[in-house]
Every structure is written in C-alpha cells, then in structure tokens.
Design a protein around this motif. Structure first.
Motif, mmCIF file in Angstrom:
data_model
loop_
_atom_site.group_PDB
_atom_site.id
_atom_site.type_symbol
_atom_site.label_atom_id
_atom_site.label_comp_id
_atom_site.label_asym_id
_atom_site.label_seq_id
_atom_site.Cartn_x
_atom_site.Cartn_y
_atom_site.Cartn_z
ATOM 1 N N LEU A 57 35.753 -84.871 -52.458
ATOM 2 C CA LEU A 57 36.835 -85.379 -53.208
ATOM 3 C C LEU A 57 38.208 -85.162 -52.547
ATOM 4 O O LEU A 57 39.222 -85.300 -53.021
ATOM 5 N N ALA A 58 38.093 -84.701 -51.299
ATOM 6 C CA ALA A 58 39.374 -84.376 -50.383
ATOM 7 C C ALA A 58 40.366 -85.671 -50.524
ATOM 8 O O ALA A 58 39.938 -86.408 -50.293
ATOM 9 N N GLY A 59 41.684 -85.169 -50.684
ATOM 10 C CA GLY A 59 42.864 -86.134 -50.795
ATOM 11 C C GLY A 59 42.970 -86.776 -52.143
ATOM 12 O O GLY A 59 43.713 -87.682 -52.441
ATOM 13 N N SER A 60 42.135 -86.453 -53.074
ATOM 14 C CA SER A 60 42.332 -86.794 -54.394
ATOM 15 C C SER A 60 42.789 -85.761 -55.385
ATOM 16 O O SER A 60 42.967 -84.719 -55.139
ATOM 17 N N TYR A 61 42.987 -86.252 -56.767
ATOM 18 C CA TYR A 61 43.419 -85.159 -57.762
ATOM 19 C C TYR A 61 42.174 -85.133 -58.573
ATOM 20 O O TYR A 61 42.373 -84.100 -59.599
ATOM 21 N N ARG A 85 48.467 -76.448 -64.992
ATOM 22 C CA ARG A 85 48.645 -75.953 -66.297
ATOM 23 C C ARG A 85 48.790 -76.896 -67.192
ATOM 24 O O ARG A 85 49.195 -78.385 -67.049
ATOM 25 N N GLN A 86 48.819 -76.462 -68.750
ATOM 26 C CA GLN A 86 48.779 -77.345 -69.795
ATOM 27 C C GLN A 86 49.586 -76.860 -70.890
ATOM 28 O O GLN A 86 49.181 -75.696 -71.280
ATOM 29 N N ALA A 87 50.759 -77.329 -71.044
ATOM 30 C CA ALA A 87 51.538 -76.923 -72.243
ATOM 31 C C ALA A 87 51.056 -77.605 -73.464
ATOM 32 O O ALA A 87 50.499 -78.699 -73.389
ATOM 33 N N SER A 88 51.343 -76.842 -74.576
ATOM 34 C CA SER A 88 50.818 -77.204 -75.797
ATOM 35 C C SER A 88 51.642 -78.922 -76.081
ATOM 36 O O SER A 88 52.909 -79.066 -76.062
ATOM 37 N N GLY A 89 50.810 -79.747 -76.223
ATOM 38 C CA GLY A 89 51.121 -81.185 -76.822
ATOM 39 C C GLY A 89 51.637 -81.809 -75.432
ATOM 40 O O GLY A 89 52.052 -83.070 -75.604
ATOM 41 N N LYS A 90 51.280 -81.414 -74.221
ATOM 42 C CA LYS A 90 51.547 -82.276 -72.917
ATOM 43 C C LYS A 90 49.944 -82.202 -72.218
ATOM 44 O O LYS A 90 49.249 -81.689 -72.207
ATOM 45 N N GLU A 91 50.429 -83.330 -71.210
ATOM 46 C CA GLU A 91 49.225 -83.524 -70.395
ATOM 47 C C GLU A 91 49.274 -82.340 -69.272
ATOM 48 O O GLU A 91 50.075 -81.624 -69.033
ATOM 49 N N ARG A 92 47.757 -82.279 -68.731
ATOM 50 C CA ARG A 92 47.626 -81.261 -67.717
ATOM 51 C C ARG A 92 48.315 -81.735 -66.354
ATOM 52 O O ARG A 92 48.231 -82.935 -66.198
ATOM 53 N N GLU A 93 49.073 -80.579 -65.592
ATOM 54 C CA GLU A 93 49.398 -81.210 -64.367
ATOM 55 C C GLU A 93 49.100 -80.148 -63.461
ATOM 56 O O GLU A 93 49.003 -78.984 -63.684
ATOM 57 N N ARG A 94 49.049 -80.674 -62.204
ATOM 58 C CA ARG A 94 48.728 -79.926 -61.038
ATOM 59 C C ARG A 94 50.076 -79.038 -60.605
ATOM 60 O O ARG A 94 51.050 -79.958 -60.122
ATOM 61 N N VAL A 95 49.988 -77.679 -60.666
ATOM 62 C CA VAL A 95 51.363 -76.940 -60.200
ATOM 63 C C VAL A 95 51.250 -77.066 -58.741
ATOM 64 O O VAL A 95 52.305 -77.024 -58.043
ATOM 65 N N ALA A 96 50.153 -76.565 -58.130
ATOM 66 C CA ALA A 96 49.965 -76.105 -56.738
ATOM 67 C C ALA A 96 48.628 -76.328 -56.184
ATOM 68 O O ALA A 96 47.773 -76.206 -56.866
ATOM 69 N N ALA A 97 48.765 -76.587 -54.921
ATOM 70 C CA ALA A 97 47.203 -76.930 -54.260
ATOM 71 C C ALA A 97 47.373 -76.262 -52.953
ATOM 72 O O ALA A 97 48.583 -76.098 -52.206
ATOM 73 N N ILE A 98 46.125 -75.884 -52.645
ATOM 74 C CA ILE A 98 45.816 -75.197 -51.117
ATOM 75 C C ILE A 98 44.669 -75.832 -50.399
ATOM 76 O O ILE A 98 43.647 -75.834 -51.181
#
Length: 122
Positions: free
Chosen positions: A103-107, A38-51
């Motif tokens: 890319l397994a194990g990376s972001y 997710r990326q909120a206005s004015g903020k950096e993108r962040e990973r919320v969840a992964a599977i």
C-alpha cells in the motif's frame, strides 16, 4: 498480522505537551510505514503524521507542523507522536496505523489500534 496498542493520551491544558506511543506486535514492524490519525467528534478522520518504514521520511498536516513530531524505534517495535504546544482543536481520539509495502504511497493502512483520547482544555 500486526496488533497495535496506543497509550499516552489524556487531559492537558492548552500549551502543554503529550507523547503518544504505539506498541506493535509481530516481527515485521520494521517493514511497515506508520501513521498517526485523529478523529474529533463529528469530524472525519485525518492523518496527522506519517513515517516511512526506516524512519527516514516523515510528513505532517499543516496544522501540526512545528508542533508534532513522529518518530519510531524499530528495535522496540514502537512509534511515537510527540505533541507540543497543544491547542483545544487538537482534541480528538488518536489512532496509530500500519501500512504494508503493498500500500506504499497510498492513504490506506492495513492495521489499526484502538485509539487513545487526547483532550486539550483552554
């Protein structure tokens, strides 16, 4: 090549719920780990969840633990993000992304959807 299309975003009151879906094209969906960002206005993108590719392993950022659940249905080439007890700070554009085994194990992720807006009113 994998194409991703998110849906399910919208406007909800604080405390409400939404379920995001991400439909993937291609025959190799089950070999990709998936993530919701997710990326909120004015903020950096962040990973919320992964599977993981099989769905066995999941991870979450602390701020959504106990409220969000990521899941996948490999038969339907779809990954979901169930979001409960939503808060105004969850307001953002939400993206799904696919990560190939290399890319397994990376972001890092190979493919991205176009995003869906989630707005939580107080």
């Amino acid at each position: 090549q994998v194409q991703l299309v998110e849906s399910g975003g919208g406007l909800v009151q604080a405390g409400g719920s939404l379920r995001l879906s991400c439909a993937a094209s291609g025959r190799t969906f089950s070999s990709y780990a998936m993530g919701w960002f997710r990326q909120a206005s004015g903020k950096e993108r962040e990973r919320v969840a992964a599977i993981s590719y099989s769905g066995t392993y999941t991870s979450y950022i602390d701020s959504v633990k106990g409220r969000f659940t990521i899941s996948r249905d490999n038969a339907r080439n779809t990954v979901y993000l169930q979001m409960n007890n939503l808060k105004p700070e969850d307001t953002a554009v939400y993206y799904c992304a696919a990560q190939s085994p290399r890319l397994a194990g990376s972001y890092e992720y190979d493919y991205w959807g176009q995003g869906t807006q989630v707005t939580v009113s107080s």
